[in-house]
Motif scaffolding. Structure first.
Motif, PDB file in Angstrom:
ATOM      1  N   SER B  33       0.923  -1.253  -0.214  1.00  0.00           N
ATOM      2  CA  SER B  33       0.007   0.008  -0.063  1.00  0.00           C
ATOM      3  C   SER B  33       0.790   1.321  -0.159  1.00  0.00           C
ATOM      4  O   SER B  33       0.277   2.368  -0.539  1.00  0.00           O
ATOM      5  CB  SER B  33      -0.984   0.147   1.209  1.00  0.00           C
ATOM      6  OG  SER B  33      -0.134  -0.389   2.250  1.00  0.00           O
ATOM      7  N   ARG B  35       3.332   1.504  -1.722  1.00  0.00           N
ATOM      8  CA  ARG B  35       3.804   1.754  -3.149  1.00  0.00           C
ATOM      9  C   ARG B  35       5.403   1.763  -3.136  1.00  0.00           C
ATOM     10  O   ARG B  35       6.034   2.617  -3.931  1.00  0.00           O
ATOM     11  CB  ARG B  35       3.330   2.778  -4.090  1.00  0.00           C
ATOM     12  CG  ARG B  35       1.898   2.787  -4.154  1.00  0.00           C
ATOM     13  CD  ARG B  35       1.240   3.713  -4.970  1.00  0.00           C
ATOM     14  NE  ARG B  35       1.488   3.189  -6.276  1.00  0.00           N
ATOM     15  CZ  ARG B  35       0.874   3.851  -7.302  1.00  0.00           C
ATOM     16  NH1 ARG B  35       0.135   4.984  -7.374  1.00  0.00           N
ATOM     17  NH2 ARG B  35       1.083   3.397  -8.612  1.00  0.00           N
ATOM     18  N   SER B  74      -1.527  -7.529  -3.638  1.00  0.00           N
ATOM     19  CA  SER B  74      -1.742  -6.963  -2.066  1.00  0.00           C
ATOM     20  C   SER B  74      -2.929  -6.201  -2.281  1.00  0.00           C
ATOM     21  O   SER B  74      -3.212  -5.380  -3.321  1.00  0.00           O
ATOM     22  CB  SER B  74      -0.609  -6.050  -1.615  1.00  0.00           C
ATOM     23  OG  SER B  74      -1.067  -5.260  -0.656  1.00  0.00           O
ATOM     24  N   GLU B  91      -8.158  -1.041  -2.420  1.00  0.00           N
ATOM     25  CA  GLU B  91      -7.080  -0.614  -3.202  1.00  0.00           C
ATOM     26  C   GLU B  91      -6.244  -1.940  -3.593  1.00  0.00           C
ATOM     27  O   GLU B  91      -6.067  -2.699  -2.439  1.00  0.00           O
ATOM     28  CB  GLU B  91      -6.377   0.385  -2.474  1.00  0.00           C
ATOM     29  CG  GLU B  91      -5.364   1.312  -3.427  1.00  0.00           C
ATOM     30  CD  GLU B  91      -4.784   2.369  -2.462  1.00  0.00           C
ATOM     31  OE1 GLU B  91      -4.824   3.752  -3.206  1.00  0.00           O
ATOM     32  OE2 GLU B  91      -4.091   2.054  -1.354  1.00  0.00           O
ATOM     33  N   SER B  92      -5.764  -2.150  -4.507  1.00  0.00           N
ATOM     34  CA  SER B  92      -5.000  -3.362  -4.880  1.00  0.00           C
ATOM     35  C   SER B  92      -3.704  -2.955  -5.425  1.00  0.00           C
ATOM     36  O   SER B  92      -3.829  -2.048  -6.492  1.00  0.00           O
ATOM     37  CB  SER B  92      -5.777  -4.168  -5.826  1.00  0.00           C
ATOM     38  OG  SER B  92      -5.261  -5.215  -6.387  1.00  0.00           O
ATOM     39  N   HIS B  93      -2.613  -3.367  -5.424  1.00  0.00           N
ATOM     40  CA  HIS B  93      -1.313  -3.400  -5.862  1.00  0.00           C
ATOM     41  C   HIS B  93      -0.751  -4.692  -6.482  1.00  0.00           C
ATOM     42  O   HIS B  93      -1.178  -5.762  -5.741  1.00  0.00           O
ATOM     43  CB  HIS B  93      -0.390  -2.716  -4.746  1.00  0.00           C
ATOM     44  CG  HIS B  93      -0.883  -1.101  -4.656  1.00  0.00           C
ATOM     45  ND1 HIS B  93      -1.826  -0.831  -3.520  1.00  0.00           N
ATOM     46  CD2 HIS B  93      -0.744  -0.189  -5.203  1.00  0.00           C
ATOM     47  CE1 HIS B  93      -2.070   0.352  -3.356  1.00  0.00           C
ATOM     48  NE2 HIS B  93      -1.295   0.770  -4.442  1.00  0.00           N
ATOM     49  N   ARG B  94       0.075  -4.693  -7.127  1.00  0.00           N
ATOM     50  CA  ARG B  94       0.794  -5.740  -7.658  1.00  0.00           C
ATOM     51  C   ARG B  94       2.335  -5.533  -7.737  1.00  0.00           C
ATOM     52  O   ARG B  94       2.690  -4.483  -8.321  1.00  0.00           O
ATOM     53  CB  ARG B  94       0.330  -6.004  -9.061  1.00  0.00           C
ATOM     54  CG  ARG B  94       1.061  -7.067  -9.836  1.00  0.00           C
ATOM     55  CD  ARG B  94       0.233  -7.134 -11.268  1.00  0.00           C
ATOM     56  NE  ARG B  94       1.085  -7.705 -12.212  1.00  0.00           N
ATOM     57  CZ  ARG B  94       0.643  -8.204 -13.266  1.00  0.00           C
ATOM     58  NH1 ARG B  94      -0.602  -7.860 -13.848  1.00  0.00           N
ATOM     59  NH2 ARG B  94       1.492  -8.712 -14.373  1.00  0.00           N
ATOM     60  N   ILE B 109       6.210  -1.923  -8.888  1.00  0.00           N
ATOM     61  CA  ILE B 109       4.828  -1.942  -8.124  1.00  0.00           C
ATOM     62  C   ILE B 109       3.935  -1.365  -8.935  1.00  0.00           C
ATOM     63  O   ILE B 109       3.964  -0.193  -9.480  1.00  0.00           O
ATOM     64  CB  ILE B 109       4.874  -1.602  -6.813  1.00  0.00           C
ATOM     65  CG1 ILE B 109       5.818  -2.314  -5.906  1.00  0.00           C
ATOM     66  CG2 ILE B 109       3.430  -1.224  -6.190  1.00  0.00           C
ATOM     67  CD1 ILE B 109       5.958  -1.878  -4.342  1.00  0.00           C
ATOM     68  N   LYS B 110       2.770  -1.974  -9.341  1.00  0.00           N
ATOM     69  CA  LYS B 110       1.818  -1.250 -10.085  1.00  0.00           C
ATOM     70  C   LYS B 110       0.408  -1.074  -9.223  1.00  0.00           C
ATOM     71  O   LYS B 110       0.014  -2.193  -8.436  1.00  0.00           O
ATOM     72  CB  LYS B 110       1.458  -1.883 -11.469  1.00  0.00           C
ATOM     73  CG  LYS B 110       2.676  -1.974 -12.332  1.00  0.00           C
ATOM     74  CD  LYS B 110       2.262  -2.875 -13.404  1.00  0.00           C
ATOM     75  CE  LYS B 110       3.353  -2.879 -14.567  1.00  0.00           C
ATOM     76  NZ  LYS B 110       3.098  -4.168 -15.306  1.00  0.00           N
ATOM     77  N   LYS B 111      -0.401  -0.037  -9.275  1.00  0.00           N
ATOM     78  CA  LYS B 111      -1.623  -0.178  -8.747  1.00  0.00           C
ATOM     79  C   LYS B 111      -2.485  -0.717  -9.638  1.00  0.00           C
ATOM     80  O   LYS B 111      -2.714  -0.338 -10.878  1.00  0.00           O
ATOM     81  CB  LYS B 111      -1.977   1.473  -8.653  1.00  0.00           C
ATOM     82  CG  LYS B 111      -3.181   1.471  -7.954  1.00  0.00           C
ATOM     83  CD  LYS B 111      -3.364   3.011  -7.417  1.00  0.00           C
ATOM     84  CE  LYS B 111      -4.669   2.961  -6.354  1.00  0.00           C
ATOM     85  NZ  LYS B 111      -4.957   4.588  -6.065  1.00  0.00           N
ATOM     86  N   GLU B 112      -3.158  -1.849  -9.248  1.00  0.00           N
ATOM     87  CA  GLU B 112      -4.013  -2.574  -9.969  1.00  0.00           C
ATOM     88  C   GLU B 112      -5.319  -1.912 -10.188  1.00  0.00           C
ATOM     89  O   GLU B 112      -5.986  -2.012 -10.971  1.00  0.00           O
ATOM     90  CB  GLU B 112      -4.232  -3.983  -9.348  1.00  0.00           C
ATOM     91  CG  GLU B 112      -2.899  -5.066  -9.721  1.00  0.00           C
ATOM     92  CD  GLU B 112      -3.195  -5.716 -10.727  1.00  0.00           C
ATOM     93  OE1 GLU B 112      -3.859  -6.760 -10.616  1.00  0.00           O
ATOM     94  OE2 GLU B 112      -2.541  -5.595 -11.978  1.00  0.00           O
ATOM     95  N   TRP B 114      -8.768   0.442  -7.676  1.00  0.00           N
ATOM     96  CA  TRP B 114      -9.133   1.064  -6.570  1.00  0.00           C
ATOM     97  C   TRP B 114     -10.573   0.842  -6.624  1.00  0.00           C
ATOM     98  O   TRP B 114     -11.459   0.696  -7.700  1.00  0.00           O
ATOM     99  CB  TRP B 114      -8.741   2.262  -6.382  1.00  0.00           C
ATOM    100  CG  TRP B 114      -9.190   3.427  -7.370  1.00  0.00           C
ATOM    101  CD1 TRP B 114      -8.576   3.437  -8.548  1.00  0.00           C
ATOM    102  CD2 TRP B 114     -10.247   4.092  -7.442  1.00  0.00           C
ATOM    103  NE1 TRP B 114      -9.095   4.448  -9.180  1.00  0.00           N
ATOM    104  CE2 TRP B 114     -10.221   4.877  -8.608  1.00  0.00           C
ATOM    105  CE3 TRP B 114     -11.280   4.238  -6.599  1.00  0.00           C
ATOM    106  CZ2 TRP B 114     -11.157   5.642  -8.996  1.00  0.00           C
ATOM    107  CZ3 TRP B 114     -12.246   5.295  -6.865  1.00  0.00           C
ATOM    108  CH2 TRP B 114     -12.395   6.009  -8.120  1.00  0.00           C
TER     109      TRP B 114
END
Lengths: 126, 130
Positions: B33, B35, B74, B91-94, B109-112, B114
């Motif tokens: 989260s 990032r 995540s 919120e989802s991150h990868r 890290i990419k924001k997948e 929200w």
């Protein structure tokens, strides 16, 4: 006046009676690594015979890996919890050489279930 | 009369208290989260074994020749409920890790996705991860 008391009592009973428990997976994370698994001894066949087909079966960095998941959600009206775990088994020459449990997620809810991560819903760690 | 009013107040308080709630949950073996890439990941030195030891088994893994890639997801969700109002924040991150000959070549890290008051489609996340 009497009706109000009855309604109040009914409301309390209904609210306090809501609860749920759900569990998914082929092993129980709370009990730790299944007792039959002995590193250096247990074979792949024994694992498959006892636990069944894994959720994931793949080669990672040249090592055969089996993954079983377990998710559990409890909710007793006032408080709810969720926890997800994975049993990761690595094999060499069809023998378990590493076994460990990894946490995949957790959550809590106050006056609410631990959100949509509860097992049985669509979202999960895998 | 006084008792009736008191009971009505009690019922109102009861409704307000018991129709509110909050919940928090997270999924994933590493919290993304913030990032920021986990500190132990060093390009050019970190191996696959280091990653497996520190974070654990990845959500997705693929090998092609000397190159391999790991994907960790995540997901964080906060939920609040008060009377008839529901607020859901997701919120989802990868984390994508690319290895060349077992050595970390790239970490990103990419924001997948929200969500606010609505669910992120988990099937879409899984499809993207695969």
């Amino acid at each position: 006046m009497r009706n109000i008391k009855i309604i109040t009592a009914l409301c309390i009973i209904l609210m306090l009676s809501s609860c749920s428990i759900s569990t998914f997976g082929k092993f129980q994370a709370a009990e730790g690594i299944p007792l039959f698994i002995q590193v250096g001894k247990t074979t792949r066949t024994e694992v498959l015979d006892t636990l069944g087909e894994p959720l994931v079966h793949r080669i990672v960095a040249g090592r055969e890996t089996l993954i079983y998941n377990h998710e559990r959600g409890d909710y007793f009206f006032l408080y709810g919890t969720y926890e997800g775990n994975e049993l990761v088994l690595r094999l060499k020459n069809q023998i378990v050489v590493e076994a460990r449990i990894e946490k995949t997620g957790s959550g809590w809810g106050f006056f609410a279930p631990a959100t949509s991560n509860n097992p049985g819903t669509r979202r999960s760690a895998r | 009369m006084f008792k009736s009013v008191l009971f009505l107040w009690l019922i109102c308080i009861f409704i307000v208290v018991f129709s509110s709630g909050c919940a928090k949950s997270s999924t994933g073996k590493v919290d993304l989260s913030s990032r920021t890439v986990p500190g132990f990941l060093k390009t050019g030195t970190t191996t696959i074994e280091d990653v497996l030891e520190n974070i654990g088994e990845p959500f997705g893994y693929r090998e092609q020749g000397n190159r391999s890639a790991m994907i960790y997801l995540s997901f964080q969700e906060d939920y609040f409920n008060l009377l008839f109002t529901q607020i859901r924040m997701e919120e989802s991150h990868r984390l994508d890790l690319v290895f060349n000959k077992n050595i970390l070549e790239k970490a990103e890290i990419k924001k997948e996705g929200w969500g606010f008051g609505a669910n992120i489609d988990p099937q879409l996340i899984q499809l993207l991860a695969q």
